[in-house]
Design a protein around this motif. Structure first.
Motif, mmCIF file in Angstrom:
data_model
loop_
_atom_site.group_PDB
_atom_site.id
_atom_site.type_symbol
_atom_site.label_atom_id
_atom_site.label_comp_id
_atom_site.label_asym_id
_atom_site.label_seq_id
_atom_site.Cartn_x
_atom_site.Cartn_y
_atom_site.Cartn_z
ATOM 1 N N LEU A 32 0.846 -1.197 0.000
ATOM 2 C CA LEU A 32 0.000 0.000 0.000
ATOM 3 C C LEU A 32 0.879 1.243 0.000
ATOM 4 O O LEU A 32 1.748 1.404 0.849
ATOM 5 C CB LEU A 32 -0.906 0.030 1.236
ATOM 6 N N SER A 33 0.653 2.098 -0.964
ATOM 7 C CA SER A 33 1.333 3.382 -1.047
ATOM 8 C C SER A 33 0.297 4.473 -0.769
ATOM 9 O O SER A 33 -0.779 4.471 -1.366
ATOM 10 C CB SER A 33 1.918 3.566 -2.449
ATOM 11 N N VAL A 34 0.613 5.370 0.158
ATOM 12 C CA VAL A 34 -0.326 6.423 0.541
ATOM 13 C C VAL A 34 0.211 7.768 0.072
ATOM 14 O O VAL A 34 1.349 8.133 0.368
ATOM 15 C CB VAL A 34 -0.556 6.445 2.066
ATOM 16 N N ARG A 35 -0.603 8.504 -0.658
ATOM 17 C CA ARG A 35 -0.276 9.859 -1.105
ATOM 18 C C ARG A 35 -1.102 10.810 -0.240
ATOM 19 O O ARG A 35 -2.299 10.962 -0.452
ATOM 20 C CB ARG A 35 -0.618 10.065 -2.580
ATOM 21 N N LYS A 36 -0.462 11.429 0.747
ATOM 22 C CA LYS A 36 -1.140 12.383 1.637
ATOM 23 C C LYS A 36 -1.055 13.755 0.988
ATOM 24 O O LYS A 36 -0.033 14.438 1.064
ATOM 25 C CB LYS A 36 -0.480 12.389 3.021
ATOM 26 N N LEU A 37 -2.146 14.159 0.351
ATOM 27 C CA LEU A 37 -2.132 15.394 -0.425
ATOM 28 C C LEU A 37 -1.814 16.614 0.431
ATOM 29 O O LEU A 37 -1.136 17.532 -0.031
ATOM 30 C CB LEU A 37 -3.467 15.580 -1.155
ATOM 31 N N ASP A 38 -2.274 16.640 1.676
ATOM 32 C CA ASP A 38 -2.000 17.791 2.545
ATOM 33 C C ASP A 38 -0.515 17.915 2.869
ATOM 34 O O ASP A 38 0.007 19.016 3.013
ATOM 35 C CB ASP A 38 -2.826 17.741 3.827
ATOM 36 N N VAL A 39 0.181 16.805 2.955
ATOM 37 C CA VAL A 39 1.616 16.810 3.247
ATOM 38 C C VAL A 39 2.416 17.102 1.979
ATOM 39 O O VAL A 39 3.347 17.908 1.990
ATOM 40 C CB VAL A 39 2.045 15.458 3.865
ATOM 41 N N LEU A 40 2.040 16.448 0.887
ATOM 42 C CA LEU A 40 2.766 16.613 -0.372
ATOM 43 C C LEU A 40 2.574 17.996 -0.988
ATOM 44 O O LEU A 40 3.501 18.536 -1.594
ATOM 45 C CB LEU A 40 2.313 15.552 -1.377
ATOM 46 N N TYR A 41 1.374 18.549 -0.853
ATOM 47 C CA TYR A 41 1.020 19.770 -1.583
ATOM 48 C C TYR A 41 0.315 20.801 -0.699
ATOM 49 O O TYR A 41 -0.826 21.180 -0.966
ATOM 50 C CB TYR A 41 0.143 19.419 -2.788
ATOM 51 N N PRO A 42 0.969 21.270 0.348
ATOM 52 C CA PRO A 42 0.307 22.234 1.236
ATOM 53 C C PRO A 42 -0.069 23.541 0.529
ATOM 54 O O PRO A 42 -1.001 24.220 0.956
ATOM 55 C CB PRO A 42 1.334 22.466 2.345
ATOM 56 N N SER A 43 0.614 23.865 -0.560
ATOM 57 C CA SER A 43 0.278 25.081 -1.320
ATOM 58 C C SER A 43 -0.529 24.753 -2.582
ATOM 59 O O SER A 43 -0.701 25.614 -3.445
ATOM 60 C CB SER A 43 1.546 25.841 -1.684
ATOM 61 N N PHE A 44 -1.009 23.480 -2.664
ATOM 62 C CA PHE A 44 -1.859 23.028 -3.771
ATOM 63 C C PHE A 44 -1.123 22.964 -5.110
ATOM 64 O O PHE A 44 -1.743 22.875 -6.156
ATOM 65 C CB PHE A 44 -3.101 23.919 -3.929
ATOM 66 N N ASP A 45 0.197 23.001 -5.107
ATOM 67 C CA ASP A 45 0.990 22.930 -6.333
ATOM 68 C C ASP A 45 1.276 21.460 -6.631
ATOM 69 O O ASP A 45 2.303 20.920 -6.226
ATOM 70 C CB ASP A 45 2.281 23.735 -6.162
#
Length: 185
Positions: A32-45
């Motif tokens: 299982l690979s988890v992509r935590k969008l809030d961690v990866l892209y805090p500025s939504f980029d």
């Protein structure tokens, strides 16, 4: 070897009670690979190439998010807008996700009864999900399962119950694990 991708659309997992508990309970799921969008892209980029590659590599995709005003949070909306592009997810050459299995994993703060005609949320949840999952449907992905848990509000000031949310989160994670096992080849 199977590949499972979970895209976490919670806007702030540090402030989450239910979604972080679910992710923690899934930490022992192999491959299982988890992509935590809030961690990866805090500025939504959003790194479109990286996200598209993660989707292409996955055999099974899980969209995990809390329901915000009957849809996913803004970070996940931005992710869909940026990643599900013409000739990748749709269009004449947009078949890169065609046939990918999808599981929806959704936490709802409200009660299930509130999603009925004339109730607080006005419509059945399925009606909202039809619109929210338009990108996955346009990409010809196959939504094979839904794990949806209601009353996942841990905010005491809003009538939430942390103890109940703890119990429901663990039950949600177990249902999600069962769905993964059922749909992974």
């Amino acid at each position: 070897m199977s590949r499972i991708l979970l895209v976490s659309g919670h806007p702030d997992l540090k402030a989450s009670h239910a979604n972080i508990a679910i992710l923690n309970a899934l930490s022992n799921v192999s491959d299982l690979s988890v992509r935590k969008l809030d961690v990866l892209y805090p500025s939504f980029d959003i790194d479109v190439a990286a996200e598209q590659q993660a989707l292409v590599d996955a055999e099974l995709v899980i969209f995990q998010f809390p329901l915000y005003w009957s849809t996913y949070p803004a970070i996940m909306k931005q992710w869909f807008d940026a990643v599900f592009t013409y000739n990748f997810a749709f269009g004449p050459e947009g078949d890169k996700l065609k046939g990918k299995k999808v599981i929806l994993s959704i936490t709802c703060g409200a009660t299930e009864n509130s999603y009925a005609e004339g109730e607080f949320n006005f419509f059945a949840l399925e009606r909202y999900l039809d619109a929210a999952m338009h990108p996955a449907n346009a990409a010809q992905m196959d939504i094979v399962d839904e794990v949806i848990t209601f009353e996942m509000n841990a905010i005491v000031e809003e009538g939430g119950d942390k103890s109940l949310v703890n119990t429901l989160s663990l039950a949600h994670a177990e249902k999600l694990k069962a769905a993964i096992q059922q749909h992974i080849s």
